[in-house]
Design a protein around this motif. Structure first.
Motif, PDB file in Angstrom:
ATOM      1  N   LEU A 195      25.523 -20.706   8.729  1.00 14.45           N
ATOM      2  CA  LEU A 195      24.456 -21.716   8.402  1.00 14.45           C
ATOM      3  C   LEU A 195      24.268 -22.989   9.628  1.00 14.45           C
ATOM      4  O   LEU A 195      25.598 -23.188   9.804  1.00 14.45           O
ATOM      5  N   PHE A 196      23.250 -23.285   9.999  1.00 10.75           N
ATOM      6  CA  PHE A 196      23.325 -24.505  11.062  1.00 10.75           C
ATOM      7  C   PHE A 196      22.121 -25.642  10.516  1.00 10.75           C
ATOM      8  O   PHE A 196      21.195 -25.188   9.855  1.00 10.75           O
ATOM      9  N   ASN A 197      22.426 -26.646  10.916  1.00  4.89           N
ATOM     10  CA  ASN A 197      21.471 -27.710  10.594  1.00  4.89           C
ATOM     11  C   ASN A 197      21.158 -28.358  11.991  1.00  4.89           C
ATOM     12  O   ASN A 197      21.882 -28.726  12.800  1.00  4.89           O
ATOM     13  N   ARG A 198      19.823 -28.644  12.115  1.00  2.00           N
ATOM     14  CA  ARG A 198      19.299 -29.058  13.452  1.00  2.00           C
ATOM     15  C   ARG A 198      18.433 -30.395  12.965  1.00  2.00           C
ATOM     16  O   ARG A 198      17.106 -30.287  12.445  1.00  2.00           O
ATOM     17  N   LEU A 199      18.944 -31.680  12.969  1.00  5.44           N
ATOM     18  CA  LEU A 199      18.264 -32.841  12.542  1.00  5.44           C
ATOM     19  C   LEU A 199      16.985 -32.930  13.649  1.00  5.44           C
ATOM     20  O   LEU A 199      17.286 -33.127  14.693  1.00  5.44           O
ATOM     21  N   SER A 201      14.874 -31.390  14.550  1.00  2.65           N
ATOM     22  CA  SER A 201      14.542 -30.264  15.118  1.00  2.65           C
ATOM     23  C   SER A 201      15.081 -30.400  16.955  1.00  2.65           C
ATOM     24  O   SER A 201      14.656 -29.704  17.824  1.00  2.65           O
ATOM     25  N   GLN A 202      16.060 -31.174  17.152  1.00  2.00           N
ATOM     26  CA  GLN A 202      16.666 -31.413  18.204  1.00  2.00           C
ATOM     27  C   GLN A 202      17.922 -30.511  18.418  1.00  2.00           C
ATOM     28  O   GLN A 202      19.109 -30.687  17.777  1.00  2.00           O
ATOM     29  N   THR A 203      17.876 -29.760  19.682  1.00  2.00           N
ATOM     30  CA  THR A 203      18.945 -28.738  19.693  1.00  2.00           C
ATOM     31  C   THR A 203      20.424 -29.541  20.006  1.00  2.00           C
ATOM     32  O   THR A 203      21.324 -29.123  19.615  1.00  2.00           O
ATOM     33  N   VAL A 204      20.322 -30.688  20.492  1.00  2.00           N
ATOM     34  CA  VAL A 204      21.826 -31.470  20.874  1.00  2.00           C
ATOM     35  C   VAL A 204      22.062 -31.706  19.517  1.00  2.00           C
ATOM     36  O   VAL A 204      23.253 -32.032  19.366  1.00  2.00           O
ATOM     37  N   SER A 205      21.381 -31.976  18.459  1.00  5.59           N
ATOM     38  CA  SER A 205      21.921 -32.339  17.249  1.00  5.59           C
ATOM     39  C   SER A 205      22.352 -31.248  16.335  1.00  5.59           C
ATOM     40  O   SER A 205      22.676 -31.671  14.866  1.00  5.59           O
ATOM     41  N   THR A 206      22.467 -29.841  16.694  1.00  9.07           N
ATOM     42  CA  THR A 206      22.766 -28.705  15.796  1.00  9.07           C
ATOM     43  C   THR A 206      24.135 -28.879  15.308  1.00  9.07           C
ATOM     44  O   THR A 206      25.049 -29.328  16.177  1.00  9.07           O
ATOM     45  N   ARG A 207      24.494 -28.679  14.223  1.00 10.03           N
ATOM     46  CA  ARG A 207      25.677 -28.645  13.499  1.00 10.03           C
ATOM     47  C   ARG A 207      25.714 -27.499  12.888  1.00 10.03           C
ATOM     48  O   ARG A 207      24.768 -27.022  11.988  1.00 10.03           O
ATOM     49  N   TYR A 208      27.129 -26.843  12.780  1.00 14.61           N
ATOM     50  CA  TYR A 208      27.264 -25.660  12.094  1.00 14.61           C
ATOM     51  C   TYR A 208      28.198 -25.808  10.914  1.00 14.61           C
ATOM     52  O   TYR A 208      29.236 -26.442  11.032  1.00 14.61           O
ATOM     53  N   LEU A 209      28.028 -25.137   9.803  1.00 12.13           N
ATOM     54  CA  LEU A 209      28.943 -25.299   8.732  1.00 12.13           C
ATOM     55  C   LEU A 209      30.069 -24.340   9.105  1.00 12.13           C
ATOM     56  O   LEU A 209      30.147 -23.360   9.498  1.00 12.13           O
ATOM     57  N   CYS A 210      31.334 -25.087   8.782  1.00 12.19           N
ATOM     58  CA  CYS A 210      32.540 -24.425   9.251  1.00 12.19           C
ATOM     59  C   CYS A 210      33.700 -25.072   8.248  1.00 12.19           C
ATOM     60  O   CYS A 210      33.498 -25.640   7.608  1.00 12.19           O
ATOM     61  N   VAL A 211      34.659 -24.349   8.517  1.00 15.87           N
ATOM     62  CA  VAL A 211      36.059 -24.492   7.662  1.00 15.87           C
ATOM     63  C   VAL A 211      37.039 -25.131   8.591  1.00 15.87           C
ATOM     64  O   VAL A 211      37.497 -24.201   9.631  1.00 15.87           O
ATOM     65  N   GLU A 212      37.605 -26.031   8.256  1.00 17.45           N
ATOM     66  CA  GLU A 212      38.569 -26.774   9.197  1.00 17.45           C
ATOM     67  C   GLU A 212      39.899 -26.849   8.180  1.00 17.45           C
ATOM     68  O   GLU A 212      39.905 -27.952   7.312  1.00 17.45           O
ATOM     69  N   GLY A 213      41.128 -26.070   8.366  1.00 21.32           N
ATOM     70  CA  GLY A 213      41.943 -26.318   7.093  1.00 21.32           C
ATOM     71  C   GLY A 213      41.349 -25.658   5.865  1.00 21.32           C
ATOM     72  O   GLY A 213      41.177 -24.754   5.668  1.00 21.32           O
ATOM     73  N   GLU A 214      41.434 -26.765   4.777  1.00 21.93           N
ATOM     74  CA  GLU A 214      40.830 -26.263   3.519  1.00 21.93           C
ATOM     75  C   GLU A 214      39.663 -26.969   3.378  1.00 21.93           C
ATOM     76  O   GLU A 214      39.258 -27.459   2.063  1.00 21.93           O
ATOM     77  N   ASN A 329      16.592 -34.655   2.481  1.00 24.19           N
ATOM     78  CA  ASN A 329      16.743 -35.368   3.849  1.00 24.19           C
ATOM     79  C   ASN A 329      17.147 -34.262   4.742  1.00 24.19           C
ATOM     80  O   ASN A 329      17.257 -32.967   4.419  1.00 24.19           O
ATOM     81  N   ASP A 330      17.064 -34.731   5.965  1.00 24.83           N
ATOM     82  CA  ASP A 330      17.079 -33.485   7.124  1.00 24.83           C
ATOM     83  C   ASP A 330      18.627 -32.976   6.921  1.00 24.83           C
ATOM     84  O   ASP A 330      18.832 -31.780   7.200  1.00 24.83           O
ATOM     85  N   GLY A 331      19.467 -33.678   6.397  1.00 27.66           N
ATOM     86  CA  GLY A 331      21.037 -33.130   6.425  1.00 27.66           C
ATOM     87  C   GLY A 331      21.314 -31.938   5.392  1.00 27.66           C
ATOM     88  O   GLY A 331      22.224 -31.303   5.340  1.00 27.66           O
ATOM     89  N   ALA A 332      20.211 -31.802   4.215  1.00 27.89           N
ATOM     90  CA  ALA A 332      20.343 -30.732   3.336  1.00 27.89           C
ATOM     91  C   ALA A 332      19.472 -29.550   3.677  1.00 27.89           C
ATOM     92  O   ALA A 332      19.332 -28.796   2.839  1.00 27.89           O
ATOM     93  N   CYS A 333      18.939 -29.616   4.947  1.00 27.53           N
ATOM     94  CA  CYS A 333      18.008 -28.446   5.126  1.00 27.53           C
ATOM     95  C   CYS A 333      18.818 -27.335   6.275  1.00 27.53           C
ATOM     96  O   CYS A 333      19.169 -28.076   7.335  1.00 27.53           O
ATOM     97  N   TRP A 334      19.288 -26.206   5.841  1.00 24.23           N
ATOM     98  CA  TRP A 334      19.869 -25.423   6.653  1.00 24.23           C
ATOM     99  C   TRP A 334      18.914 -24.200   6.946  1.00 24.23           C
ATOM    100  O   TRP A 334      18.272 -23.722   6.441  1.00 24.23           O
ATOM    101  N   THR A 335      19.558 -23.647   8.262  1.00 18.79           N
ATOM    102  CA  THR A 335      18.715 -22.496   8.547  1.00 18.79           C
ATOM    103  C   THR A 335      19.760 -21.188   8.552  1.00 18.79           C
ATOM    104  O   THR A 335      21.089 -21.420   8.598  1.00 18.79           O
ATOM    105  N   ILE A 336      19.473 -20.244   7.783  1.00 12.08           N
ATOM    106  CA  ILE A 336      20.620 -19.010   7.618  1.00 12.08           C
ATOM    107  C   ILE A 336      20.181 -17.780   8.710  1.00 12.08           C
ATOM    108  O   ILE A 336      19.051 -17.758   9.026  1.00 12.08           O
ATOM    109  N   ILE A 337      21.141 -17.461   9.255  1.00  5.97           N
ATOM    110  CA  ILE A 337      21.206 -16.257   9.935  1.00  5.97           C
ATOM    111  C   ILE A 337      22.428 -15.423   9.550  1.00  5.97           C
ATOM    112  O   ILE A 337      23.475 -15.693   9.365  1.00  5.97           O
ATOM    113  N   GLY A 338      22.036 -14.111   9.768  1.00  3.80           N
ATOM    114  CA  GLY A 338      23.123 -13.082   9.781  1.00  3.80           C
ATOM    115  C   GLY A 338      24.074 -13.035  10.915  1.00  3.80           C
ATOM    116  O   GLY A 338      23.690 -13.382  11.912  1.00  3.80           O
ATOM    117  N   THR A 339      25.436 -12.734  10.663  1.00  5.11           N
ATOM    118  CA  THR A 339      26.234 -12.567  11.791  1.00  5.11           C
ATOM    119  C   THR A 339      27.074 -11.163  11.883  1.00  5.11           C
ATOM    120  O   THR A 339      27.011 -10.417  10.758  1.00  5.11           O
TER     121      THR A 339
END
Length: 421
Positions: A195-199, A201-214, A329-339
């Motif tokens: 899952l990634f989020n692009r505020l 629609s700007q590429t430089v603002s792309t953020r990916y859902l990730c896990v760090e520690g727990e 809001n923008d932060g709650a809109c995710w793009t889904i992609i298979g991996t």
């Protein structure tokens, strides 16, 4: 409950009764917690080693000598779209400096046309590198391609060339209603997704859902693969999480489980997003590169959301003009992609490496022939050669090489009796 409440980590015991991930049921108020699930990413490996090894040279069974190169990439890529690909090298010799070149297959000189990748030391001593700006142009008419990583030591010695799985090229995803007829783009329960989020629609603002520690975070550089399960029934007879089968549809309850750590988010309802509205009355199949939102189940319009690098809950607002829509809001809109994930494992000391370790044999299928005390196991795959042998643990099997199927060489091995294995 506050409008933007953080998701906090939570420790709980796990009971796994199935092959798939399992987790305990959500306790009261569990929408504010992360749930740990069992890790189903177990692999069975048959080591393949060149001829000529003696009893004294069998140190390749030592765990500290196994090296791994793991690549994560998307299933599909939109034409002219950027693809974020990561490679993690789990090397026992952490002092070895690595660099690489990553590009598309079919390039004559990858070092001239590809991106240079510098690997960074991770807290777990693994080395991480990624390419966020790999593009395929409109002029490239291929329907599928692979990503190629050429890996080198700091001395210039080549470690090898590693390939991703094939990635499908698609045009801009349609916002029209999808059906199961487009099954190759639909996402089924048990699939690996990112899952990634692009505020804005700007590429430089792309953020990916990730896990760090727990903790779940929003990362600008790293991303995690998650197993997406249907979760219509949160509780089984023994209190375990029971994943369902079939295609994921909007309006379904789902579970996101990190494939690496086993940490999961609470059950959520997946919603289709259209122009920053969550559609409550859509039940079509979820498709690659769709925009979606995740309503945390049994909450008052609370959605999975990012705020800078934090993952929080955002409370949506009812739409005054349509009861079947909620304003996000923008932060709650995710793009889904298979991996997809590829893993190359080999036993070789990088400090004494003189020739590339690739091509590494890849096993595609196993077929048992015969029975009783002696049976034949047919191993089919890629990059096989007559100088390979099969081992079961530290027991060497009598191995024969065959071209029984054109362009698909087989490696036949004689199975030992159960007493010897």
């Amino acid at each position: 409950m506050s409008r933007d409440s953080p998701l906090a980590a939570h420790h709980s015991q796990t009971h796994c009764t199935q092959v798939l991930d399992a987790s305990v049921p959500n306790p009261a108020g569990a929408h504010t917690h992360l749930i740990r699930a069992g890790n189903a990413e177990r692999r069975h490996r048959i080591p393949i080693e060149p001829l000529g090894e003696t009893e004294g040279d069998r140190n390749f069974f030592r765990a500290d000598l196994w090296q791994s190169c793991v690549g994560k990439m998307a299933d599909v890529l939109e034409i002219s779209g950027a693809n974020c690909t990561t490679f993690v090298c789990g090397l026992s010799e952490s002092s070895c400096r690595l660099c690489g070149y990553m590009g598309l297959d079919g390039i004559t000189n990858i070092q001239e046309a590809a991106l240079k990748i510098n690997f960074e030391e991770q807290p777990d001593s693994k080395k991480f590198g990624c390419a966020k700006a790999l593009y395929i142009s409109d002029a490239d008419k291929r329907k599928h391609f692979r990503i190629v990583l050429s890996l080198f030591l700091g001395t210039g010695q080549e470690v090898g060339t590693f390939y991703s799985k094939f990635i499908k090229v698609i045009s801009k995803p349609s916002q029209k209603k999808h059906s199961i007829k487009n099954a190759d783009l639909c996402i089924s329960s048990g699939s690996k997704v990112a899952l990634f989020n692009r505020l804005r629609s700007q590429t430089v603002s792309t953020r990916y859902l990730c896990v760090e520690g727990e903790e779940f975070i929003a990362s600008a550089r790293q991303w995690a693969a998650f197993t997406l399960h249907l979760a219509e029934n949160d509780q089984c007879r023994r209190g375990d999480f029971c994943p369902g089968d079939g295609y994921i549809r909007y309006g379904s309850a789902v579970k996101l489980v990190c494939t690496t750590s086993g940490i999961s988010l609470p059950s959520m309802i997946i919603r289709k997003v259209n122009k920053q509205y969550a559609a409550l009355d859509v039940d079509e199949p979820v498709s690659q590169l769709h925009k979606c939102a995740f309503h945390i189940k049994d909450t008052n319009r609370m959605y999975l959301c990012l705020s800078n690098e934090n993952i929080i809950q955002f409370q949506a607002t009812p739409c005054s003009k349509d009861v079947n829509r909620e304003v996000l809001n923008d932060g709650a809109c995710w793009t889904i992609i298979g991996t997809e994930t590829v893993e190359y494992t080999f036993s070789e000391s990088l400090a004494q490496l003189h020739i590339p370790v690739t091509p590494i044999p890849v096993i595609n299928s196993l077929e048992l022939n015969g029975g009783g005390d002696i049976a034949m196991l047919e191993v089919q795959g890629e990059s096989f050669s007559p100088n390979l042998k099969v081992w079961f643990g530290d027991v060497e099997a009598e191995t024969m090489y065959s071209y029984a199927i054109p362009f698909s060489p087989s490696c036949w091995c004689l199975l030992f009796t159960s007493e010897k294995i």
